[in-house]
Design a protein around this motif. Structure first.
Motif, short mmCIF file in Angstrom:
data_model
loop_
_atom_site.label_atom_id
_atom_site.label_comp_id
_atom_site.label_asym_id
_atom_site.label_seq_id
_atom_site.Cartn_x
_atom_site.Cartn_y
_atom_site.Cartn_z
N UNK A 1 -2.70 -3.62 -7.22
CA UNK A 1 -2.43 -4.01 -8.02
C UNK A 1 -1.35 -5.23 -8.29
N UNK A 2 -1.85 -5.83 -8.91
CA UNK A 2 -0.03 -7.07 -9.59
C UNK A 2 0.96 -5.67 -9.62
N UNK A 3 1.12 -5.01 -10.42
CA UNK A 3 2.14 -4.25 -10.74
C UNK A 3 2.34 -2.96 -9.61
N UNK A 4 3.43 -3.28 -9.63
CA UNK A 4 4.27 -2.00 -8.92
C UNK A 4 3.84 -0.39 -9.53
N UNK A 5 3.84 -0.22 -8.57
CA UNK A 5 2.98 1.88 -8.39
C UNK A 5 3.74 2.40 -10.03
N UNK B 1 -7.23 -10.78 0.21
CA UNK B 1 -6.86 -10.73 1.57
C UNK B 1 -6.67 -11.98 1.57
N UNK B 2 -5.90 -12.15 0.81
CA UNK B 2 -4.36 -13.44 1.69
C UNK B 2 -3.04 -13.47 1.54
N UNK B 3 -2.41 -13.84 2.43
CA UNK B 3 -1.27 -13.40 2.59
C UNK B 3 -0.37 -12.91 1.21
N UNK B 4 -0.22 -13.82 -0.02
CA UNK B 4 0.37 -13.61 -0.99
C UNK B 4 -0.14 -12.30 -1.29
N UNK B 5 -1.92 -12.00 -1.02
CA UNK B 5 -2.06 -10.47 -1.49
C UNK B 5 -0.85 -9.22 -0.90
N UNK B 6 -1.29 -9.79 0.43
CA UNK B 6 -0.41 -8.95 1.29
C UNK B 6 0.29 -8.46 1.29
N UNK B 7 0.81 -9.65 0.84
CA UNK B 7 2.58 -9.12 1.06
C UNK B 7 2.59 -8.26 -0.43
N UNK C 1 5.91 3.75 11.06
CA UNK C 1 6.70 4.14 9.85
C UNK C 1 7.92 3.10 10.06
N UNK C 2 9.12 3.99 10.24
CA UNK C 2 10.35 3.70 10.30
C UNK C 2 10.74 2.13 10.50
N UNK C 3 9.81 2.70 12.13
CA UNK C 3 10.14 0.79 12.63
C UNK C 3 9.41 -0.38 12.53
N UNK C 4 8.60 -0.09 11.61
CA UNK C 4 7.07 -1.10 11.10
C UNK C 4 7.87 -2.60 10.52
N UNK C 5 7.42 -3.07 11.12
CA UNK C 5 8.34 -4.77 10.41
C UNK C 5 7.99 -4.86 8.51
N UNK C 6 8.72 -5.67 8.49
CA UNK C 6 8.69 -5.48 6.96
C UNK C 6 7.90 -6.48 6.60
N UNK C 7 7.57 -7.82 7.04
CA UNK C 7 7.20 -9.08 6.39
C UNK C 7 7.26 -9.73 5.36
N UNK C 8 6.99 -11.36 5.08
CA UNK C 8 7.43 -11.36 3.43
C UNK C 8 7.29 -10.26 2.81
N UNK C 9 8.37 -10.46 1.85
CA UNK C 9 8.40 -10.02 0.24
C UNK C 9 8.08 -10.64 -0.65
N UNK C 10 7.26 -10.13 -1.36
CA UNK C 10 6.52 -10.71 -2.58
C UNK C 10 6.97 -10.90 -3.45
N UNK C 11 7.26 -11.97 -3.97
CA UNK C 11 8.04 -11.95 -5.18
C UNK C 11 7.71 -11.86 -6.99
N UNK C 12 8.37 -12.04 -7.90
CA UNK C 12 8.00 -12.26 -8.97
C UNK C 12 6.85 -12.88 -9.04
N UNK D 1 4.39 -14.45 -7.14
CA UNK D 1 3.25 -13.81 -7.18
C UNK D 1 2.75 -12.48 -7.02
N UNK D 2 3.03 -11.91 -7.97
CA UNK D 2 2.57 -10.84 -8.68
C UNK D 2 2.33 -11.25 -9.63
#
Length: 442
Positions: free
Chosen positions: A64-68, A117-123, A294-305, A307-308
């Protein structure tokens, strides 16, 4: 990943059969259906025997668009601790939309709906998964869902989407091979191609379930035997990697204990036979790719507000079309949305009937058509118990049954369940009850 072995979804209706079933090494329970302080005796006995119990959430809405929701996260964590679970699982889906971000009323789907399944939805999904991982006491695994439709403008295949999710967050994957088959029939996606793209070293376990095809659409019912095409997808997966766990899901129309046990045995054989010529994990890995860890995984782009908010608007428009009768958003297959809308309403009626079986007993064969008429254009907003009360009141006001005894039984049920019964017996309460009957109609 810890080996789980072969398991089955624990449900109250088959609790006795599951306890008696030979070779069951673990069970999965719907997280929202158990109370940590009052665990069913059957689950307690299974745990005492060393059978692992995994809570499987359906209401978090990580896509969903909101944080858990912190309250829902805390509840899932509480169940994992109460059950002594090695991990918890949820779905790659959204289940609600609307609210303050979109300046609209909140809507509940009552079902798992596909993410874009878009880059923004993935972020957005990746950030939500990381939040959940931080709050849970055990590892999280997320499940691919079955979908009747896809979003317009998607940029990634299912396999690519799952690979990126696992790679960026380190989350483990619960692969439902029945859902891969469903998406093959409904959307033309190749299950083998999806499996080829997955980081199988991130695999937590596998779901296997039955369904049926009608008018060219595959319905993931969890109420039918597992068909051969689904077992074929399981064999494809098992030829690539030894699944840490495999589980049979069955939610309705339960067969005999012997039939359930035979299905579990068939699943076990399928995995064993497919594993004879297995290629070692990592042999086909992408050059330069690293397993999700887990901890070693890449983070990738962060979703901004922003995008949400864009995602929230899209999900709200879609869910409104499905449950409130508004026009379908541009680019969606309108025929598929109509099928999905009917399925959501039918499932909603089934859940209400399971929570309040007296309604179906009182109304008989008219319950289903009455509920469909009631739910049309009336979204689920206050939960299923409130929905049952609202349906009963609507029926009494708008289309009261012709039979006097049926009307009386439905009125009595509504008064008792809505908390009015405790007032009956006091003079002023009796007058209020008479007044209510007058308002409800004769």
């Amino acid at each position: 990943m810890e080996r789980l072995g072969t398991g089955i979804g624990w449900r109250p209706a088959i609790a006795e059969a599951v306890e008696a079933m030979a070779g069951i090494e673990w069970v999965e329970v719907v997280a929202e259906n158990v109370c940590p302080g009052h665990l069913p005796d059957s689950l307690l006995r299974l745990r005492e025997r060393g059978v692992a119990v995994v809570p499987h959430g359906v209401g978090l809405g990580l896509g969903g668009a909101e944080r858990p929701d912190p309250v829902r996260l805390a509840a899932l964590a509480e169940r994992a601790e109460a059950l002594g679970s090695p991990l918890v699982t949820e779905h790659i889906a959204f289940v609600r939309a609307g609210g303050e971000r979109t300046a609209s009323r909140g809507l509940e789907a009552g079902h798992l709906l596909p993410v874009t399944r878009t880059r923004e939805g993935l972020a957005v999904l990746c950030e939500n998964v990381r939040i959940a991982q931080d709050q849970l006491p055990v590892p999280l695994a997320v499940e691919n869902i079955a979908a009747l439709f896809s979003w317009p403008g998607e940029e990634l295949t299912e396999g690519q989407f799952l690979y990126e999710l696992a790679d960026r967050t380190g989350v483990r994957l619960l692969i439902d091979v029945a859902n891969l088959h469903t998406n093959h029939v409904n959307q033309g996606e190749d299950p083998a191609a999806a499996l080829d793209a997955l980081p199988l070293e991130a695999l937590a376990y596998v779901h296997v379930a039955g369904g049926f095809e009608r008018d060219g659409v595959w319905h993931d019912s969890h109420a039918h035997p597992v068909p051969e095409p689904v077992l074929a997808v399981l064999a494809e997966l098992a030829s690539r990697v030894r699944p840490p766990g495999v589980l049979l899901e069955r939610d309705e129309r339960f067969p005999s204990a012997a039939e359930l046990e035979a299905e579990v045995a068939k699943i076990r054989r399928t995995v064993a036979v497919a594993g004879r010529d297995r290629v070692p994990v990592g042999a086909g890995a992408r050059p330069g790719s690293a397993p999700a860890s887990g901890a070693g995984a890449a983070t990738g782009p962060v979703a901004d507000e922003a995008a949400r908010t864009r995602l929230a608007l899209g999900q709200t428009a879609l869910l409104s079309a499905l449950v409130a009768g508004t026009p379908a958003p541009e680019g969606f297959d309108r025929g598929r949305l109509r099928v999905q809308s009917r399925m959501l309403t039918a499932k909603r009626g089934s859940v209400v009937a399971s929570l309040a079986p007296e309604l179906e007993q009182i109304l008989g064969d008219t319950y289903r058509p009455r509920f469909l008429r009631y739910a049309s254009g009336r979204p689920l907003t206050g939960g299923y118990r409130a929905d049952a009360l609202a349906f009963a009141l609507h029926t009494l006001r708008e289309e009261p049954p012709a039979e006097r005894a049926v009307r009386r039984a439905l009125r009595d049920w509504w008064i008792e369940r809505s908390g009015r019964a405790s007032l009956v017996g006091r003079p002023w309460a009796r007058w209020a009850r008479v007044a209510r009957f007058a308002l409800l109609g004769r």
